[in-house]
Write a protein that holds these residues in place. Structure first.
Motif, short mmCIF file in Angstrom:
data_model
loop_
_atom_site.label_atom_id
_atom_site.label_comp_id
_atom_site.label_asym_id
_atom_site.label_seq_id
_atom_site.Cartn_x
_atom_site.Cartn_y
_atom_site.Cartn_z
N ILE A 1253 0.83 -1.20 0.00
CA ILE A 1253 0.00 0.00 0.00
C ILE A 1253 0.87 1.25 0.00
O ILE A 1253 0.61 2.20 -0.74
N LYS A 1254 1.88 1.19 0.80
CA LYS A 1254 2.78 2.33 0.89
C LYS A 1254 3.36 2.63 -0.50
O LYS A 1254 3.37 3.79 -0.95
N HIS A 1387 -9.62 2.42 -2.98
CA HIS A 1387 -10.66 2.05 -2.01
C HIS A 1387 -10.13 1.04 -1.03
O HIS A 1387 -10.36 1.13 0.16
N PHE A 1388 -9.40 0.06 -1.57
CA PHE A 1388 -8.89 -0.98 -0.68
C PHE A 1388 -7.97 -0.37 0.38
O PHE A 1388 -8.08 -0.67 1.57
N CYS A 1389 -7.09 0.50 -0.08
CA CYS A 1389 -6.15 1.11 0.85
C CYS A 1389 -6.87 1.84 1.97
O CYS A 1389 -6.54 1.72 3.14
N ASN A 1398 -2.36 3.93 8.73
CA ASN A 1398 -1.09 4.40 8.17
C ASN A 1398 -1.15 5.90 8.07
O ASN A 1398 -2.19 6.52 8.31
N ASP A 1399 -0.06 6.50 7.65
CA ASP A 1399 0.07 7.95 7.78
C ASP A 1399 -0.80 8.71 6.80
O ASP A 1399 -1.26 9.80 7.09
N SER A 1400 -1.02 8.12 5.62
CA SER A 1400 -1.66 8.95 4.59
C SER A 1400 -3.18 9.08 4.77
O SER A 1400 -3.80 9.84 4.09
N HIS A 1401 -3.78 8.26 5.63
CA HIS A 1401 -5.23 8.39 5.79
C HIS A 1401 -5.54 8.89 7.18
O HIS A 1401 -5.35 8.20 8.16
N GLU A 1402 -6.00 10.09 7.23
CA GLU A 1402 -6.53 10.58 8.49
C GLU A 1402 -8.02 10.72 8.31
O GLU A 1402 -8.55 10.42 7.26
#
Ligand SMILES: [Zn+2]
Ligand SMILES: [Zn+2]
Ligand SMILES: [Zn+2]
Ligand SMILES: [Zn+2]
Ligand SMILES: [Zn+2]
Ligand SMILES: [Zn+2]
Ligand SMILES: [Zn+2]
Length: 1754
Positions: A1253-1254, A1387-1389, A1398-1402
Motif C-alpha cells: 500500500i505504501k 478504495h482498498f487502501c 497508516n500515515d496517509s489516511h486521516e
C-alpha cells in the motif's frame, strides 16, 4: 404598514396591563346603570385589544382580553377572586348525569345496536368503555363534528343509559330538582345581571350588519381610518379559484394566499387586507371583478376595524359563557333563562331566537361558536331543552327556508340541531301534539317543491342545476320527519291521535303529488331523443321509503288510528283515480263460461307510471289490518265494503305489466331511464315500498274477487287475452304470424304472467298476508340469498332491506340457517346454507333478479346431483294465508287457470310448430306443484266438520269438455313424462305425478282403513326403480370418464407448473417448499466444509446451462460467451435503519465508502430470477421504450413503471425491474494463481500488504505531482524500494467477453444511480463501492428475515432469492475488472487503513462507526485489485482469510466496547470455560488501552455471552457471502433449523471455535492495532458518555405496534391536529406504520416542496422515513396505503377484521374491528422483504385506475 403600527401596539399593552379586574368589578358593583358602565368599558377597551394590525395575534389578544375584559366579569360574578369563587361553585354543584361531550371531527362514536333507541343515540369513547354496551352488538363510526354524547339520557337507551362515571350521580338526583338551590341569592342576582348584559352584547354585535358604524352605545369618541377587507367563505368557489384571485387582488404570495384560503374555509371569514378605507375598497373591487363571471362573486366586505374587534370579542365571550356554565348547573340554568327571555319586541325577540333567525347571515366560525354554546347550555338543561324545542319548532319553517337558500353545508346550519331535539321521544311527542310538528315539516317540504304538472303532481323535468341543488337541501326535511317518527308511541292520547292523523293527512297530500308522477308512454318507431329525468322522483321515493314504513308502524300501534288512516288513505286513492282514468271504455271479457266487465286499457299504448305511493301505502295498511284483532273478531268494523277490488288492482297491475313488457323488449326505444327505473323498482333499497307492495295490493284485490274474473282482467292487461280466449289461437297464431319478434315477445309475456300468478299465490311471508312472523320473513330472504352461493356477512346485509335503524334482523336468524366459515389470510368469512334448509328453496322467489334466479337454479340442481338425488325443484310447502287473504289459493283451481295450464300443456304435447317455451312449461309445472301441495295441506289439516273445497286433483283428472275434447291435464302430463325433448323437466313431472297419487290416496282413504296400494302406483314405482338403476349406471360411467379426464388434466397442469415454476412463485415466500439451495453436489456428512482461505474445500467446476425466457435458446454460462442476465430491481432501503432522521444531504459529494453501523440507508437488490440473453433483454427494453413513447404521445396515460428511469416489467412474470444482473461463474477461480510459496501468517501478511500500500500511495503521489521528468520518477521508485515481487505496473487481462463486461457496467451504473440518486456516470469512483454495498446490504437483509422467522441459514430458499444472491455476490466480485484498477486499489487502501492505520489516511471513521460486514465485503472484493500485482505467491484465499480474521477481531472489539452496559452482581464466581477467561483477559487489555475509561470488569460469562450473541449476525452474513462467492456447499448442519450453529459456522468460516484464540495467536500485531483503535478520539468520547454508538446484535426493525381495538386508533387520530394550521383537525390523519408518525395527509395545509414539486405529507414523509417507500394506515378509511416514489401507490387491505372476518375499508359498516395479527405480519413481511414496490406494481397492473391517482398528493 405593519412595521409602523408595531410600536403603538407595544405602548398600549402597558396601559392595559395596569387595569385591575378587581377594581373594575368593584366599580360595577356600585354602578346604578350596570349596562352603561359595562358597555363603556367595552367600547373603550375592546378596540384597543383586538384588531391592531393586518394579522391577528390570538395569544396576545386572549391574554389581554382575559385580563381587561373577562377578568372583571368573573370577579363581578363571584364577588371575590374567581380563583376561589369558581372552585366553590363547582363544589356546591350537583353535577349533571348527562355526559354531553361535544364531538370533534373524526372522533369515534359508539352506538349500541341492542339498546339504542335509534342510531343517532351515541356515546363518546370514555362513556362507551364504561358502559354495559361494550359487550353488546355495537357499531362504531367517526363523528363528522358536532353532536354530543347521549350518556345519561334515559330516553336514548332502552337499557344501560349511564356509564360507570355518570351513574355515580344518578342516585342523588331528584326529579326536576331546581339547580338554583345550590347558589346563593347574591350569586344568582349578579350572574343574572352580567349574563344578561354580555349575552345581549354578543348577540347584538354578531348580528350587526352595518360595515362602518357601531351600535350607538359602543361608538368610540375618536374613530381611526382603519378598515379590513374581509373575505367570506362560500361553497361555490374552489380553493384554487380563491387562491388565484387573492394573489391577483392583494398582491400576496401563493403561500399567503393558501393561508388565507385555508382560514376562510375553516373560520368562514378572514381579513385579507388592512388599511384605510380606500385601500381596502380597492382590493374588494378586484376580488369581485375577478370572480363575477363565476356563478356568483366571492363575498367581500370592507369593515371598520372596531366592528371586527367587537365581533371577535363577541365570539370570545360566547365561548367564555360556555366554559363558565361548566362550573355549575345553576349558572347554566341562569344562562338558559337569559337566552330564552322574551325581549321588548315580543315574539321571536329572545336572544336565542335572534341568533337562530340570523343564522344564515352569520359566517361559519360564528355559527359553530354559538351552536356549541346552545349544545352545552340549552340542550343540557332538561327544563330549557323543552322550551328551546318549542322555540325551534315555532321557527322551523323559517329556519328551513333559510337553510335551503343558504349555501353552507348542513352541519353549519342551526337547522342541523333538529337531530338533537326531534330524536328525543318525549320532545318529539310534545312537539307533535302541541306544535303540530308533523304537519309543519311536511307542509314546509311541499312548499319547497312547487313544480307541478296539470294534475298537481310533482314535476322534475328539465331541472336546472340550482333547482337540483335546492332539491338536495330540501331532502333534509324528510330526515327531520324521520327523526320525529323514529320512536313509536307506546301510549296514545286523543290529542296525539288527532295530531298524528292531521300529519298523516298532510303526508297523504304529499304522496298524492307523487301518485302517477313521471308518467311514460311507449315509444314506437323512433328512439326517444332525450332521456327523461327520472332520478329526482326516485330519490324522493327512496328518501321517503323509511318514512312510509314508519308511518305504517305508527298506525299499527293503535287500532283506532289504523282504521282512521286506512279510511283516509282509501279516500285519497279514490280521488287520485278520479283524476286520470277517463277515456277508458268498458268492455266485456269471457272465458270458460265466466265473464267480467272491465275497461279497455293497453299499457303499451297509454300513459303508465311506476310511482304509486298511495296505493302502496293502502296495501301496507291493509296488511296491518289483516294482522289486527279486529280483522279476526269484527271484520264488519273494517271499511272493506267501500273497496272496489278492480280499482285497487288496476294501477299496480299496470305497473307489473310494464315491467313484463320491458323485459319482453317492447320498450326498447324508451332508453335507459326506463331500464333504470325498473331496476330500482325491484332493488333492495326501494322494493319494500314499491314492488313488494304492488304484489300485496294485487293479493288484496284478488282475495276479494272471483279469481276467474281477475285472471281474465290480467290476461287483458298483459295483452294476452286473445291467445287464451280463442280455441286454437295458438296454432293459428304461430302459423299466421311469422314475425319472430312478436312470438318471442308473447312468450315472454306469458312467462311473466305465470310468474306473477306464482307470486300472488306463493308470497305469503309478510306478516299479515300469511300466518308468519318477521323472523320467518327474514329467514326466507337469507335462505334464498344463500341458495345462490355462500356469502360474506356484508354481502348478505347488502341484499337485505334495512329498516330505519339500519338493521336487517339478520343476526337473529343467521345461525339457524347457515354455517360460518372463517377467513384465511386473505379473503373473508363466509356463510353457507345449512343443507336442511334447501327444501325451503323456491325457484320463483320474488326477490330474485333474473340472473340470480338462474344462478340459484343451477346451484341447487348441482347440489342435488351431488347428493345423488333427482333434480326436480318442486315448490316448497307454504305457510297458510291469514283469513283476509285465504281465498287467494282458489286462483290455482279456477277454471280460467286450468284453461291456461291446459292450453300451455297442449302446446307442449303437440310440440312442433307451436310457439311455446320451456320456461313457460316449467312455470306451469310449478303452479301445478303448488296446487298439489296446497291440496295436500288442506287434506292434512282437515277437521271433522269441514269439507275440503280445494279439489285440484279432481279437476285436472277431468278431460276437457266438448267441443274441444282436449285430454285432461293429468293425461297430458303423463304424455309429457316421456317426451324426449323435455329431459330437463322429467324429474319435476315425475314428482308431480307422484304427489298427485299421494294426494289422491289421502283423499280416498279414510283415517281408519289401511291404505291399499293401487296398481298404478306399484307400476309406477317399479318403473321408477328400473329407471333409477339405469340412471345410476349412466352416472357411474360418466363419473369414471370424468375422473379420467381430470387425471389427465392435472397431469398436464403439473407439467405446466414444472415448466413455469417461477410463475407460481410471484411472491417471495420464504416458506415455499420448492427450492434449491445446494449446488447439487452430494456432500459427505462427515466432511468438514470450509468456505474460504487456503484450506477452502475445492468444489469441482460445474457447467451451468440456462434458457433465455425470450428466445427459448439454451446456453452455457461461461466466461467468454454472451452474457446471460437476470431481471433485477434495485432500490434504496431504510428497512434496516437504526436512525431514520439521517439522510444523504448532498448525493453528489457523499462518500459511501464506509457504511455506518446504523445502516441508515442501503441499496437493496432483488430479482424475480428470470434469465434472458443480454441482447434479448436489450431488444425487449428498447421496444418497451419505443412503445411507451408512442403511448405517451397518444394519450397521456401513466403506466405502473417508469421507462424513463429504466424501469420495465419482467417479460415473463411482470415483476417490476429496473436493471439486470449478469450471471457469472465463481469469479475467484478465474483469478486464483498457483500458490508456490508458504502462505504468510496474519502478522506477516499485514506487513506485506502495508508495504504494498505504501508503495502504491507513493506512486500515486508521484503521478499526481506534475513533475514532467520521468527519470525523476524512476529515481524515486528506487528510493521507495518496491516490495519483493510486487509489480505495480502490471495490468491484468480482463477474462470476460465484451457482452459480459458491458453488463457488469450496466448493473454497476444502475446500482450507483439508484443508490445515490444521482445521474448515471460509469466513470465515477463510487460505482464499485455501491456494488459492494448493495451486495452486503442485501445479504444483511436476508439474514435478518431468516433470523426473525427462525429459519436456518442455509435452509431451503426460494430459487429466485438463491439466484439473486449468487449473481449479486459474483457480480460484485467481478466488477473490479471493469473499473479503474487504481480506483479500486485506492478504495482498498482506505478501507484497510481503517483497521491498520497508516500515515496517509486521516479522518477515517473510528471502529465504532463502521459496519463491519460492509467493511469485510468491501475489503474482500477490492483485494484482487491489489493481489493481481503481487507475484510473491500469496493466494487470494490467504488474503480472504486474513481479511476475514482481522475484521472479525475488530468486530469483537466493537462489541466489547459497546456491550458492557448492564452488570448484574450475581456472577462473581471464577470463569468456568476457556472462552470466559480469554474474554476476560481481552477485556483487561481493552480496559488498559482505554485508560480505564471502560467500565469495571464484569464477569467473563456475561462478556462471552454478549460477544457470542453480538457476533452471530456477522458470522451468518459472512457465511452467506463466502458461500455464494466461492460456491462451497453449506454444511448440512446449518441447513436444518436449530438453536445456534455457532461451532458449525466457525468451522465453515475457518475460525477457531474459541474466537479469542485469534487474538492470542496474533497478539503481536493485534495489541498494537487494538491500542490504535482505542486511542481514537471518538472512542474516548463514547466511553466518556459524550456520544452514543450502535450496540450488537442490532435488533430487527418492526412495524409499530397496533392496538387490538381499532377504535383506539381512531381516537388517537381524532386528537391529532394538523401541525401546520394551528390546532386544526386533520381531515385525513395517516399513520406511518414504520415509525408511528401521524401525518396530515391529502390536504393543502401540509403540502411541501420536494424536488421542485408540491407533494402531500405522506409522500414527503416517505423520503425521510423510507427513502421513497412508505407503508401507511389511513385511519379514517381503515385502509393501508403503500407508496413508492411520487407516482406509485396502491391501497392494501388493512390488518383489521370484524367479527365476520371482513375488512371495512372506508369504515362504512361500523362493525367493531380487531387486529388480525397474521395479516399484519404479512404486511411486515412485505416490508422486510422489500416487496412493497413490487406489490404496488402488481396492484397497478391489475387495476389500471390505480395508475391514474395522484399519489404524490396524499
Ligand atoms: Zn360521554
Ligand atoms: Zn357517561
Ligand atoms: Zn347495549
Ligand atoms: Zn435470448
Ligand atoms: Zn420475472
Ligand atoms: Zn395539515
Ligand atoms: Zn415513518
Amino acid at each position: 404598514m405593519a412595521s409602523e403600527l408595531e410600536p403603538e401596539v407595544q405602548a398600549i399593552d402597558r396601559s392595559l396591563l395596569e387595569c385591575s379586574a378587581e377594581e373594575i368589578a368593584g366599580k360595577w358593583l356600585q354602578a346604578t346603570d350596570l349596562t352603561r358602565e359595562v358597555y363603556q368599558h367595552l367600547a373603550h377597551y375592546v378596540p384597543k385589544i383586538y384588531c391592531r394590525g393586518p394579522n391577528p395575534f390570538p395569544q396576545k389578544e386572549d391574554m389581554l382580553a382575559q385580563h381587561v375584559l373577562l377578568g372583571p366579569m368573573e370577579w363581578y360574578l363571584c364577588g371575590e377572586d374567581p380563583a376561589f369563587g369558581f372552585p366553590k361553585l363547582e363544589q356546591a354543584n350537583k353535577p349533571s348525569h348527562l355526559c354531553g361531550r361535544v364531538f370533534k371531527v373524526g372522533e369515534p362514536t359508539y352506538s349500541c345496536r341492542d339498546c339504542a333507541v335509534d342510531p343517532t343515540c351515541v356515546l363518546c369513547m370514555e362513556c362507551f368503555l364504561g358502559s354495559i354496551h361494550r359487550d353488546h352488538r355495537y357499531r362504531m363510526t367517526t363523528s363528522g363534528g358536532g353532536g354530543f354524547c347521549d350518556c345519561g339520557d334515559t330516553e336514548a337507551w332502552k337499557e344501560g343509559p349511564y356509564c360507570q362515571k355518570h351513574e355515580l350521580n344518578t342516585s342523588e338526583i331528584e326529579e326536576e330538582e331546581d339547580p338554583l338551590v345550590h347558589l346563593s341569592e347574591d350569586v344568582i342576582a349578579r350572574t343574572y345581571n352580567i349574563f344578561a348584559i354580555m349575552f345581549r352584547y354578543a348577540v347584538e354585535i354578531l348580528t350587526w350588519e352595518k360595515e362602518s358604524e357601531l351600535p350607538a352605545d359602543l361608538e368610540m369618541v375618536e374613530k381611526s381610518d382603519t378598515y379590513y377587507c374581509m373575505l367570506f367563505n362560500d361553497e361555490v368557489h374552489t380553493y384554487e379559484q380563491v387562491i388565484y384571485t387573492l394573489q391577483k387582488a392583494v398582491n400576496c404570495t401563493q403561500k399567503e394566499a393558501i393561508g388565507f384560503a385555508t382560514t376562510v374555509d375553516r373560520d368562514g371569514r378572514r381579513s385579507v387586507r388592512y388599511g384605510d378605507f380606500q385601500y381596502c375598497e380597492q382590493a374588494k373591487s378586484v376580488i369581485v371583478r375577478n370572480t363575477i363571471r363565476q356563478t356568483k362573486p366571492l363575498k367581500v366586505q370592507v369593515m371598520h376595524s372596531s366592528i371586527v374587534a367587537h365581533q371577535n370579542f363577541g365570539l370570545k365571550l360566547l365561548s367564555w359563557l360556555g366554559s363558565i356554565i361548566g362550573y355549575s348547573d345553576g349558572l347554566r340554568r341562569i344562562l338558559c333563562q337569559v337566552g330564552l327571555q322574551e325581549g321588548p319586541d315580543g315574539e321571536n325577540s329572545s336572544l336565542v331566537d335572534r341568533l337562530m333567525l340570523s343564522d344564515s347571515k352569520l359566517w361559519k366560525g360564528a355559527r359553530s361558536v354559538y351552536h356549541q354554546l346552545f349544545m352545552s347550555s340549552l340542550l343540557m338543561d332538561l327544563k330549557y331543552k323543552k322550551l328551546f324545542a318549542v322555540r325551534f319548532a315555532k321557527n322551523y319553517e323559517r329556519l328551513q327556508s333559510d337553510y335551503v337558500t343558504d349555501d353552507h353545508d348542513r352541519e353549519f346550519s342551526v337547522a342541523d340541531l333538529s337531530v338533537q331535539i326531534f330524536t328525543v321521544p318525549s320532545l318529539a311527542r310534545m312537539l307533535i301534539t302541541e306544535e303540530n310538528l308533523m304537519s309543519i315539516i311536511i307542509k314546509t317540504f311541499m312548499d319547497h317543491l312547487r313544480h307541478r304538472d296539470a294534475q298537481g303532481r310533482f314535476q322534475f323535468e328539465r331541472y336546472t342545476a340550482l333547482q337540483a341543488f335546492k332539491f338536495r337541501r330540501v331532502q333534509s326535511l324528510i330526515l327531520d320527519l324521520k327523526y320525529v317518527l323514529i320512536s313509536k308511541p307506546t301510549e296514545w292520547s286523543d290529542e296525539l291521535r288527532q295530531k298524528f292523523l292531521e300529519g298523516f293527512d298532510a303526508f297523504l297530500e304529499l304522496l298524492k303529488c307523487m301518485q302517477g308522477m313521471d308518467p311514460i308512454t311507449r315509444q314506437v318507431g323512433q328512439h326517444i331523443e332525450m332521456e327523461p329525468e327520472w332520478e329526482a322522483a326516485f330519490t324522493l321515493q327512496m328518501k321517503l321509503t323509511h318514512v312510509i314504513s314508519m308511518m305504517q308502524d305508527w298506525c299499527a300501534s293503535d287500532e283506532k288510528v289504523l282504521i282512521e288512516a286506512y279510511k283516509k288513505c282509501l279516500a285519497v286513492l279514490m280521488q287520485c283515480h278520479g283524476g286520470y282514468t277517463d277515456g277508458e271504455q268498458p268492455i266485456t271479457l269471457s272465458i270458460c263460461g265466466h265473464s267480467v266487465e272491465t275497461i279497455r286499457y293497453c299499457v303499451s299504448q297509454e300513459k303508465v307510471s311506476i310511482h304509486l305511493p298511495v296505493s302502496r301505502l293502502l296495501a301496507g295498511l291493509h296488511v296491518l289490518l289483516s294482522k289486527s284483532e279486529v280483522a279476526y273478531k269484527f271484520p264488519e268494523l273494517l271499511p272493506l265494503s267501500e273497496l272496489s277490488p278492480p280499482m285497487l288492482i288496476e294501477h299496480p297491475l299496470r305497473c307489473l305489466v310494464l315491467c313484463a313488457q320491458v323485459h319482453a323488449g317492447m320498450w326498447r326505444r324508451n332508453g335507459f331511464s326506463l331500464v333504470n327505473q325498473i331496476y330500482y323498482y325491484h332493488n333492495v333499497k326501494c322494493r319494500r315500498e314499491m314492488f313488494d307492495k304492488d304484489v300485496v295490493m294485487l293479493q288484496t284485490g284478488v282475495s276479494m274477487m272471483d279469481p276467474n274474473h281477475f285472471l281474465m282482467i290480467m290476461l287483458s292487461r298483459f295483452e294476452l287475452y286473445q291467445i287464451f280466449s280463442t280455441p286454437d289461437y295458438g296454432k293459428r297464431f304461430s302459423s299466421e304470424i311469422t314475425h319472430k319478434d312478436v312470438v318471442q315477445q308473447n312468450n315472454t309475456l306469458i312467462e311473466e304472467m305465470l310468474y306473477l300468478i306464482i307470486m300472488l299465490v306463493g308470497e305469503r311471508f309478510s306478516p299479515g298476508v300469511g300466518q308468519v312472523n318477521a323472523t320467518d320473513e327474514i329467514k326466507r330472504e337469507i335462505i334464498h340469498q344463500l341458495s345462490i352461493k355462500p356469502m360474506a356477512h356484508s354481502e348478505l346485509v347488502k341484499s337485505l332491506p334495512e329498516d330505519e335503524n339500519k338493521e336487517t334482523g339478520m343476526e337473529s336468524v343467521i345461525e339457524a340457517v347457515a354455517h360460518f366459515k372463517k377467513p384465511g389470510l386473505t379473503g373473508r368469512g363466509m356463510y353457507e346454507l345449512k343443507p336442511e334448509c334447501a327444501k325451503e328453496f323456491n325457484l320463483y322467489f320474488y326477490h330474485f333478479s333474473r340472473a340470480e334466479q338462474s344462478k340459484a337454479e343451477e346451484a341447487q340442481r348441482k347440489l342435488k346431483r351431488q347428493n345423488r338425488e333427482d333434480t326436480a325443484l318442486p315448490p316448497p310447502v307454504l305457510p297458510p294465508f291469514c283469513p283476509l287473504f285465504a281465498s287467494l289459493v282458489n286462483i290455482l283451481q279456477s277454471d280460467v287457470m286450468l284453461c291456461i295450464m291446459g292450453t300451455i300443456l297442449q302446446w307442449a304435447v303437440e310440440h312442433n310448430g307451436y310457439a311455446w317455451s320451456e320456461s313457460m312449461l316449467q312455470r306451469v309445472l310449478h303452479l301445478i306443484g303448488m296446487a298439489l301441495q296446497e291440496e295436500k295441506q288442506h287434506l292434512e289439516n282437515v277437521t271433522e266438520e269441514h269439507v275440503v273445497t280445494f279439489t285440484f286433483t279432481q279437476k285436472i283428472s277431468k278431460p276437457g269438455e266438448a267441443p274441444k275434447n282436449s285430454p285432461s291435464i293429468l293425461a297430458m302430463l303423463e304424455t309429457l313424462q316421456n317426451a324426449p325433448y323435455l329431459e330437463v323437466h322429467k324429474d319435476m313431472i315425475r314428482w308431480i305425478l307422484k304427489t298427485f297419487n299421494a294426494v289422491k290416496k289421502m283423499r280416498e282413504s279414510s283415517p281408519t282403513s289401511p291404505v291399499a296400494e293401487t296398481e298404478g302406483t306399484i307400476m309406477e314405482e317399479s318403473s321408477r326403480d328400473k329407471d333409477k338403476a339405469e340412471r345410476k349406471r349412466k352416472a357411474e360411467i360418466a363419473r369414471l370418464r370424468r375422473e379420467k379426464i381430470m387425471a389427465q388434466m392435472s397431469e398436464m397442469q403439473r407439467h405446466f407448473i414444472d415448466e413455469n415454476k417461477e410463475l407460481f412463485q410471484q411472491t417471495l415466500e420464504l416458506d415455499a417448499s420448492t427450492s434449491a439451495v445446494l449446488d447439487n453436489s452430494p456432500v459427505a456428512s462427515d466432511m468438514t466444509l470450509t468456505a474460504l482461505g487456503p484450506t477452502q474445500t475445492q468444489v469441482p467446476e460445474q457447467r451451468q446451462f440456462v434458457t433465455c425466457i425470450l428466445c427459448q435458446e439454451e446456453q452455457e454460462v461461461k466466461v467468454e460467451s454472451r452474457a446471460m442476465v437476470l431481471a433485477a430491481f434495485v432500490q434504496r432501503s431504510t428497512v434496516l435503519s437504526k436512525n431514520r432522521s439521517k439522510f444523504i444531504q448532498d448525493p453528489e459529494k457523499y462518500d459511501p465508502l464506509f457504511m455506518h453501523p446504523d445502516l441508515s440507508c442501503g441499496t437493496h437488490t432483488s430479482s424475480c430470477g428470470h434469465i434472458m440473453h443480454a441482447h434479448c433483454w436489450q431488444r425487449y427494453f428498447d421496444s418497451v421504450q419505443a412503445k411507451e413513447q408512442r403511448r405517451q404521445q397518444r394519450l397521456r396515460l401513466h403506466t405502473s413503471y417508469d421507462v424513463e428511469n429504466g424501469e420495465f416489467l419482467c417479460p415473463l412474470c411482470e415483476c417490476l425491474s429496473n436493471t439486470v444482473i449478469p450471471l457469472l461463474l465463481p469469479p475467484r477461480n478465474i483469478f486464483n494463481k498457483l500458490n508456490f510459496s508458504d502462505q504468510p501468517n496474519l502478522t506477516q501478511w499485514i506487513r506485506t500488504i502495508s508495504q504494498q500500500i505504501k508503495a502504491l500511495q507513493f506512486l500515486r503521489k508521484e503521478e499526481s505531482t506534475p513533475n514532467n521528468a520521468s527519470t525523476k520518477n524512476s529515481e524515486n521508485v528506487d528510493e521507495l524500494q518496491l516490495p519483493e515481487r510486487f509489480r505495480p505496473d502490471f495490468r491484468p487481462k480482463n477474462p470476460y467477453s465484451e457482452s459480459i463486461k458491458e453488463m457488469l457496467t450496466t448493473f454497476g451504473t444502475a446500482t450507483y444511480k439508484v443508490g445515490l440518486k444521482v445521474h448515471p456516470n460509469e466513470e465515477d469512483p463510487r460505482v464499485p463501492i455501491m456494488c459492494w454495498g448493495s451486495c452486503a446490504y442485501t445479504i444483511q437483509s436476508i439474514e435478518r428475515i431468516l433470523s426473525d422467522e427462525d429459519k436456518p441459514l442455509f435452509g431451503p430458499l426460494p430459487c429466485r432469492l438463491d439466484d439473486c444472491l449468487r449473481s449479486l455476490t459474483r457480480f460484485a466480485a467481478a466488477h473490479w475488472t471493469v473499473a479503474s484498477l487504481s480506483v479500486v486499489q485506492g478504495h482498498f487502501c482506505k478501507l484497510f487503513a481503517s483497521l491498520v492505520p497508516n500515515d496517509s489516511h486521516e479522518e477515517l471513521p473510528c471502529i465504532l462507526d463502521i459496519d463491519m460486514f460492509h467493511l469485510l465485503v468491501g475489503l474482500v472484493l477490492a483485494f484482487p485489485a491489489l493481489q493481481c500485482q503481487d507475484f510473491s505467491g500469496i493466494s487470494l484465499g490467504t488474503g480472504d482469510l486474513h481479511i476475514f480474521h482481522l475484521v472479525t477481531m475488530a468486530h469483537i472489539i466493537q462489541i466489547l466496547l459497546t456491550s458492557c452496559t448492564e452488570e448484574n452482581g450475581m456472577d462473581q464466581e471464577n470463569p468456568t470455560c476457556e472462552e470466559e477467561s480469554a474474554v476476560l483477559a481481552l477485556y483487561k487489555t481493552l480496559h488498559q488501552y482505554t485508560g480505564s475509561a471502560l467500565k469495571e470488569i464484569p464477569s467473563g460469562w456475561h462478556l462471552w455471552r454478549s460477544v457470542r450473541a453480538g457476533i452471530m449476525p456477522f458470522l451468518k452474513c459472512s457465511a452467506l457471502f463466502f458461500h455464494y462467492l466461492n460456491g462451497v456447499p453449506s454444511p448440512p448442519d446449518i441447513q436444518v433449523p436449530g438453536t445456534s450453529h455457532f461451532e458449525h459456522l466457525c468451522n465453515y468460516l475457518s475460525l477457531p471455535n474459541n474466537l479469542f484464540c485469534l487474538f492470542q495467536e496474533n497478539s503481536e500485531i493485534m495489541n498494537s492495532l487494538i491500542e490504535s483503535w482505542c486511542h481514537n478520539s471518538e472512542v474516548k468520547r463514547y466511553l466518556e458518555g459524550e456520544r452514543d454508538a450502535i450496540r450488537y446484535p442490532r435488533e430487527s426493525n418492526k412495524l409499530i405496534n397496533l392496538p387490538e381495538d381499532y377504535s383506539s386508533l381512531i381516537n388517537q387520530a381524532s386528537n391529532f391536529s394538523c401541525p401546520k394550521s394551528g390546532g386544526d383537525k386533520s381531515r385525513a390523519p395517516t399513520l406511518c406504520l414504520v415509525c408511528g408518525s401521524l401525518l396530515c395527509s391529502q390536504s393543502y395545509c401540509c403540502q411541501t416542496e420536494l424536488e421542485g414539486e408540491d407533494v402531500g405529507a405522506c409522500t414527503a414523509h416517505t423520503y425521510s422515513c423510507g427513502s421513497g417507500v412508505g407503508i401507511f394506515l389511513r385511519v379514517r378509511e381503515c385502509q393501508v396505503l403503500f407508496l413508492a416514489g411520487k407516482t406509485k401507490g396502491c391501497f392494501y387491505s388493512p390488518p383489521y377484521l370484524d367479527d365476520y372476518g371482513e375488512t371495512d375499508q372506508g369504515l362504512r359498516r361500523g362493525n367493531p374491528l380487531h387486529l388480525c395479527k397474521e395479516r399484519f405480519k404479512k404486511i411486515q413481511k412485505l416490508w422486510h422483504q422489500h416487496s412493497v414496490t413490487e406489490e404496488i406494481g402488481h396492484a397497478q397492473e391489475a387495476n389500471q385506475t390505480l395508475v391514474g391517482i395522484d399519489w404524490q398528493h396524499l
